[in-house]
Structures are given as structure tokens and as C-alpha cells.
Design a protein around this motif. Sequence first.
Motif, short mmCIF file in Angstrom:
data_model
loop_
_atom_site.label_atom_id
_atom_site.label_comp_id
_atom_site.label_asym_id
_atom_site.label_seq_id
_atom_site.Cartn_x
_atom_site.Cartn_y
_atom_site.Cartn_z
N ALA A 197 44.14 20.43 46.08
CA ALA A 197 43.56 19.22 46.66
C ALA A 197 42.04 19.36 46.76
CB ALA A 197 44.16 18.95 48.03
N ARG A 200 40.44 18.57 43.49
CA ARG A 200 40.41 17.13 43.21
C ARG A 200 39.35 16.44 44.03
NH1 ARG A 200 41.81 16.86 38.55
NH2 ARG A 200 43.80 17.85 38.08
N LEU A 201 39.27 16.82 45.30
CA LEU A 201 38.29 16.19 46.18
C LEU A 201 36.89 16.44 45.65
CD1 LEU A 201 38.09 14.62 48.85
CD2 LEU A 201 37.59 16.79 49.96
N VAL A 204 36.17 13.99 42.92
CA VAL A 204 35.91 12.63 43.40
C VAL A 204 34.46 12.49 43.85
CG1 VAL A 204 36.41 10.99 45.24
CG2 VAL A 204 38.27 12.17 44.12
N VAL A 207 31.73 12.92 40.87
CA VAL A 207 31.60 11.82 39.91
C VAL A 207 30.73 10.70 40.49
CG1 VAL A 207 32.83 10.08 38.55
CG2 VAL A 207 33.79 12.35 38.82
N HIS A 208 30.75 10.55 41.80
CA HIS A 208 29.89 9.53 42.42
C HIS A 208 28.42 9.80 42.14
CE1 HIS A 208 33.43 8.19 44.70
NE2 HIS A 208 32.74 7.09 44.90
N TYR A 211 26.86 7.65 39.57
CA TYR A 211 26.36 6.34 39.99
C TYR A 211 24.86 6.43 40.22
CZ TYR A 211 30.78 3.82 40.81
OH TYR A 211 31.97 3.17 40.67
N VAL A 214 23.03 6.17 36.89
CA VAL A 214 23.08 4.89 36.20
C VAL A 214 22.37 3.79 37.00
CG1 VAL A 214 25.29 4.00 37.07
CG2 VAL A 214 24.55 3.41 34.78
N ILE B 246 28.92 2.04 34.17
CA ILE B 246 29.47 1.89 35.52
C ILE B 246 30.99 1.75 35.45
CG2 ILE B 246 29.54 0.38 37.54
CD1 ILE B 246 26.59 -0.24 37.03
N ILE B 249 32.44 5.17 34.94
CA ILE B 249 32.35 5.98 36.16
C ILE B 249 33.42 5.54 37.15
CG2 ILE B 249 30.92 6.57 38.15
CD1 ILE B 249 28.46 6.19 36.35
N ALA B 250 33.53 4.22 37.34
CA ALA B 250 34.51 3.71 38.29
C ALA B 250 35.93 4.14 37.89
CB ALA B 250 34.41 2.20 38.38
N ARG B 252 36.74 6.74 36.17
CA ARG B 252 36.87 8.19 36.38
C ARG B 252 37.15 8.49 37.85
NH1 ARG B 252 33.73 12.86 34.86
NH2 ARG B 252 34.98 14.56 35.72
N ILE B 253 36.42 7.77 38.72
CA ILE B 253 36.61 7.97 40.16
C ILE B 253 38.05 7.61 40.54
CG2 ILE B 253 35.98 7.12 42.46
CD1 ILE B 253 33.12 6.90 41.49
N GLU B 256 40.29 10.43 39.46
CA GLU B 256 40.20 11.62 40.33
C GLU B 256 40.85 11.34 41.67
OE1 GLU B 256 38.93 14.67 39.72
OE2 GLU B 256 38.17 14.28 37.72
N GLN B 257 40.63 10.13 42.19
CA GLN B 257 41.23 9.78 43.48
C GLN B 257 42.75 9.77 43.38
OE1 GLN B 257 39.26 6.10 44.43
NE2 GLN B 257 37.84 7.10 45.83
N GLU B 259 44.56 11.55 41.41
CA GLU B 259 45.06 12.92 41.34
C GLU B 259 44.94 13.61 42.69
OE1 GLU B 259 43.09 14.56 37.87
OE2 GLU B 259 44.76 13.77 36.67
N PHE B 260 43.88 13.29 43.41
CA PHE B 260 43.75 13.81 44.77
C PHE B 260 44.89 13.29 45.63
CE2 PHE B 260 42.00 15.57 48.43
CZ PHE B 260 41.65 14.64 49.39
N MET B 306 39.81 -0.98 44.16
CA MET B 306 38.82 -0.78 43.11
C MET B 306 39.37 -1.24 41.76
SD MET B 306 36.05 0.27 44.42
CE MET B 306 35.06 1.06 43.15
N PHE B 310 37.17 -4.49 41.72
CA PHE B 310 35.89 -4.06 41.19
C PHE B 310 35.86 -4.10 39.66
CE2 PHE B 310 31.89 -2.05 41.81
CZ PHE B 310 31.70 -1.18 40.75
#
Lengths: 403, 428
Positions: A197, A200-201, A204, A207-208, A211, A214, B246, B249-250, B252-253, B256-257, B259-260, B306, B310
Motif C-alpha cells: 500500500a 501505491r500511495l 499517487v 504523479v501529482h 501537474y 504541465v 493533463i 496525468i489524470a 495515471r492518477i 495509481e489510486q 491500485e492503492f 474524476m 473530470f
Amino acid sequence: MVEKGTSLLKMMEISVAEAEKRTGKNAVNMQETYTVYLIETSVEHIIWTNPVPDSLWRRYSEFELLRNYLLVTYPFSVVPPLPEKRAEFVWHKLSADNMDPDFVERRRVGLENFLLRVASHPDLSSDKIFYSFLTEENGWKETVFETGFQAKADSRLKALNATFRVKNPDKRFAEMKHYGDELQSVISQLLRVRARAADRLYGVYKVHGNYGRVFSEWSAIEKEMGDGLQSAGHHMDAYAASVDDILEEEEHYADQLKEYLFYADALRAVCRKHELTQYELEMAAQDLTSKKQQREELATGTIRTFSLKGMTSKLFGQETPEQREAKVKMLETQIEEGEELVKERNTECEEFVKSAWVDIERFKEQKDHDLREALISYAIMQISMCKKGIQVWNNAKECFSKM
Amino acid sequence: MSAMSAGAPRSLASSGQKSIQDILHPLSAEESALNPGSAAEKDLILPNGTPVDTSSPASSSSLLNRLQLDDDLDGETRDLFVTVDDPKKHVSTMETYITYRVCTKTTRTEFDLPEYTVRRRYQDFDWLRNKLEESQPTHLIPPLPEKFVMKGVVDRFSEEFVETRRKALDKFLKRVADHPVLSFNEHFNAFLSAKDLNKRQGLALLTKMGESVKYVTGGYKLRARPVEFAAMGDYLDLFTQKLGTIDRIAQRIIKEQSEFLMELREYGPVYSSWSSFEEDLHDPLEGVSGCVSNCSSALEELTEDMSEDFLPVLREYVLYIESMKNVLKKRDQVQAEYETKLEAVVFREDKKTPVPTDVEKCQDRVECFNADLKADWDRWENNKRQDFRQLLTGMADKNIQYYEKCLAAWESLIPVLQDKQEAEGETS
């Protein structure tokens, strides 16, 4: 985690202050690099308020030696565990390298914790070898070996590994052993999933960070929207960076769980030792019973038990009264000895059960207290993480609303 | 197009069916009194230095100069109000679909009644947009929410999906209704008022205006694209790129979320099974398990939001930009045609003969297109700014809500964890 005000800890402050790398030649005359830990102790005096600390260096293998000694010498005690030898349950960004500074640091904390636990144990804290471990740098190893605990260790190890069936184990110990098994299993699983976990966290949050980049590029082609986007991007970068501290803190929680994972082992060792003493008692009692039966048979002439002698005498002829007389006498002696042995073993068993159960109860209370504390600090960690998240996104939202 | 003389009674395609009398000549005295200098500011100049004739009643730039339209339009100047609401499911033997109620309130004379209520489905909106694109090629038509939805991934009949779509459809109609030219389009009128939207009806009307509307595409080479349109094109290219990034990226997030989330769904129950063989620790461990479970649900909601809110909006914009680039291309073509024809004339005859009418027509076309496009571009920039402000603020909000839910869960757990200690404290 370890409360002051008990045993040795009442009189002495103990800490593992530092860690250092050393190089030297090992047993097979090869160069090796290892880490040593600085143990600082200071005895509290009634008169002197600022005691001068003593210090010495020890390496991990010496801690191991100390623990093995304690295991053998105090078989009825749940001996505190050492921090792990190699990094396990590692998530990908965490190094599994023993030389990694973060690992060394966490180990330093774990070793200090070990010493504090031993020093606050009602039985272990007054051990001389333990005391000299803390105070005498040179010659300590020789002193330990002089106790001859190695011999006991070998036989104990052999006994513990052997499989045997105990007829009447103390129910409580059987339950405790089962509990130890379950605890070990569940904590292993917990640590495994937690590590996944954490991985994974990490993803997350990181990856932000994209942003951030970009938004910055996008703001370059905008007029009025540019500023809001640019500053929002910075907050995204901050968000991505915040995960490192979060996971660092969580590692501390994992270490607390690991301690009890290893404690489960120590608990099971005590239960096994009980089984062993019980088994030896039962063996002695069984032996005594069979000898008594043999005597009875010789006296009454009835053969109830199978014996090779009996069979051979049946086949090859009866024995003389003199022979029988001699046999009876021998049996009488053996029975006497047997009764002594059973008495001895019984006492041993009873004493073991008494002492061990006291320590197990003590351990149970400690475990309940410590794990509860660990869960509380885990919850506090999560709360802190949520609050940080709310703050960052509120900041970003403000920037977006100014776009 | 017919002659561009001011006061000509015939309505022209690009301005819809508004009566000429209602449009003030941009150069008239009243205009200047209302908005001194505004007409001059918005004067369009072609690269060759000739001012664009904004005297054309068809020029929407003249209208825009006066009205300065944007979504925050003062209610008093608006005379057409449209809303989309009340989604309902329809089940027939062939298919299941959703219809939305479209309510219109208006004082415009183009409408027979002051109020209308009709039911429309997504197909109808799509039809409308296509018709607008066909009949108003010089204008930027607002986007629709995505047409195709992957059937396995998103539930087309879920409340959230339908609501997201409804909002987008509402925004679409409102933008058309606020547009000074598009709002007068007859297809739009039919969409809002007709009981049965006979989608073939439009065809007949289209052929009537066919000649004036059809622009020749392809075949002509453009000499010099005016700077502002080149800048628009460049901007759109770069912007599309950024939107694509964007989007990635969204996604991908979200991945990942997810999988978390999977790990969390395994993590929580372990505490539960641990609690089953503990006494004192039973409640605390059970509590942690419940907490993790709550956080998992909150995360699931965030990820779904999202995906459903989004990403689709981002993708709509990418499609929108594609259609805008097409409009820019068409403009280039119109200009190219004009330049080519002009050149041919200049080379063939001497400079004393007046420019023939078809070349004049081309020039008018160019000027109109440029004016319409420029005005629409400003409106688009404004809408874009609002849309993205809303979109990104929404994203921030969803994340805040997620963390707030988790925070509440963990905070409520603390007293449960501390429970025994307090009791112990009291008894000791």
C-alpha cells in the motif's frame, strides 16, 4: 514505549547514541565493513545531579550473543527481540541495504529499545552479563563464553527442534503457543500488505508532481489564467513532495509491529520450553510406572508387560530364584532413582510454569499497552496526513479560483 | 451573398433571421453615442491595409461590440432563457435511453409562444450541433459532452453520469442561447419549440440557403495568414497538447489510486481478523479496520468522480478545439479563394476596370468570416477560462472532500483507541 521506574532503569540511563562504520578483518581473515553502535550509560546518583556517562561500542553480533545467552539462561522469560538483521517487508523506495543510513538509524533505535526492555525486565535486568555488556567493552565476549551457556544452548536447541508429543500440557501454554502462531501470521500479513500500500500511495502522490510541470507550461501560453495556474502548480509539487515524510513516519509504525512479530517468536519459545519440561516429566513418570509394573510382575509371577527377557525365558527356560532376586533388587534401586527423578522433574515443571506464567502475564499487559499506543500514534499520523492534504488542496483551489 | 448595402431588407444566413431594422449600423451616430470608440477598437484590418467593412448587418462583431456578451450577461438584455433538467429513463423494445426536459422562456418574435417545454434526448442535441456547424460555418459552436461511452466502464444510467451529462447539455444550450447569431438559428428554434423534432425538416431549409452557405474547401493556396488567426492556430495546437498531457496525468492518477484502493481493501480486513483473537485489543483493532474501510470508500468515490466528471470535460474540450481548428481552416480557404481570384483578375485586366462582383463576393465572405470568428474567439476565451476554473476548482474540491471524510473517520477512532486507558486512569 518502555516505562522508567522499574529495575535497572531506575538507576541507570541507557541509550544507543550513535552508529559508525568500521572496517576490519573477520574470522576468515577477509576485509569487511560493519557498523558499530555507541552505548551510553549513566548511573544516577543521589548526590551528583549530572552523572558522567560511560560509553562503549558494540556491533550487532554482540547484541545477538547477549540475547542468545539470555534465552538460554532465562528459559521462562519472554526475552525481548532484537531489531531485524536484514530489512524485510520493504516497499520499493526503501532500501534493503544494511548499510543504508536510514536502515542503520532505524536499527539504532531498535537496539536502544532492546536494551531498555531488558533493563526494565524484572528478571533479566539484574543479570551480571547484561550489566557488563553495558559497562565493559573488553573481554566481555570471553566472560559470556566462560558461563558455558553454549553447551546448554546446543542441547536446548536440539530439544526444541525435536518433535515430541506431550500428553498433558498446561492448557494455558498450549493456548499461548497458538496465540503466538496467530500473532506472527497476522502481523506478517499486515506488514506485507502495508508495504504494498505504501508503494501505491507513493505513486499517487508523485504523479501529482506532473501537474506542477504541465500547469507551468500551460501558464506560459495563457494571459489572465497564467498566474493562477503557475501557483497552483507549485502546490501540486509540494503535495507530491509531502509523501516522503508521511511514509518515513509510517515506517516507525511498521517497526513497532515488527517488534511484536519477533516477540511472538520469543513467546512461542517459552511455550515450547514448557512442553519440553512437561515431556521430560512425562517420560520419567512413564519410565517409573513401567519399572513398577515390572516389579509387580516379578513379585506375583504374572506377566502383564511384554519384555524380551520374559519371552526369552519362556522360550529358553525359567530363570533361577537367585537371578530373580537380583533383578528385583535392581528394579528397586531404579524405582527409587526414578521416583527421585520424577520428583525433580515435577518440581522443575511446576517452577517453570509458575515463573513463565508470571512473565507471560507481564508480557500480555505490555503487549496490550504498547500495541494500543502504536495504533493511537498510527491514527494520529493518518489525521496529520489528511490535514496536510486538505491544506494543500485548499491552497490549490484558491489559485484555481483566481484563474 | 447579396449586396452589402445597409438597410437591405433581406436577412442573411450568417446572422439568422433577425430583422435588419433591429440592428444598428455600427457607424451610425447612435452607436457611437452608446459606445464611443468601441467600433473603432474592434475594427478589423486585413493584412493588405484595407479596413474590413463592418457595415454588414450580418457582421456579428457589430452586435458584439454593443452587447459584450458573456455568460454573466445582465438579465435585462437577455430575451431568451433555456434550461435542461428532469432526466427520465425511457424503456422501449428496441432500446433504453434518457430524455431531458428543455424549458424555454422568451420574448423574441421569432418564437410563436413565449414558453416551451419539450423532451429531448442526446441524439437530438447532437443533431442540433451538427446543424449549427453546417449552417453557421463561420462561428465556433460550443461543445457537447462526449457521445460514446464505454459500456462496461461507465454506467450510462447511473445518477452521477446522467447528472454530469445534464449539466453539460444545459451549458451547451445556454451558450447557444447567449450567442447573438447562433441563438437566431432556425434549427435551434425548432429544437426548442417543435413537438416532434423531425430531423429531416432541416434539410429543406438548408438547401434554400445552400448557395450562400457553402464555402469552397480545398484547392486554393493561402498567401499570408493574418497574424491573429495564425496566433489562434498556434495557441490551439499548444493548448491541445497541454490538455492531452493533463488527460494522461489524470488517468495515471486514477490508475495509481485504484491500485492503492485494492491494497487498502486487503489491508483493512487483516486488522479485523487480528481482532478476532485479541481481548483487550479487540475493539481498537476492529475500529482501525472500520476506519480503513471508510477511507477506501471515500477513495473509491474520488476516483469515480474524476473518471466521470473530470476526464470527460477535458476530452470534450479537445474535440471542441478540433472543430475550432476546422473553422480556422475554412477561414483560410475562404481567404485563399479570394486572394487567388483577385490575383487572376489583376493579372488579366488592367487596373482601371472595377473589381467584378464575384471577387467582391469573396472579399465580403472573408471579411464576414474574420469578423465572426474574431468575435467568437473572444467569447470562447472567456468561456474557456470559466470552464477550466470550474473544472480545476471541482477537482480540488473532490480531493478536499476525500481527505475530510478520511479525517473524520480517523478522528472518531481516537476515543475508541483511548477508551481502556481512560477507564484504567479512573480505577487506578
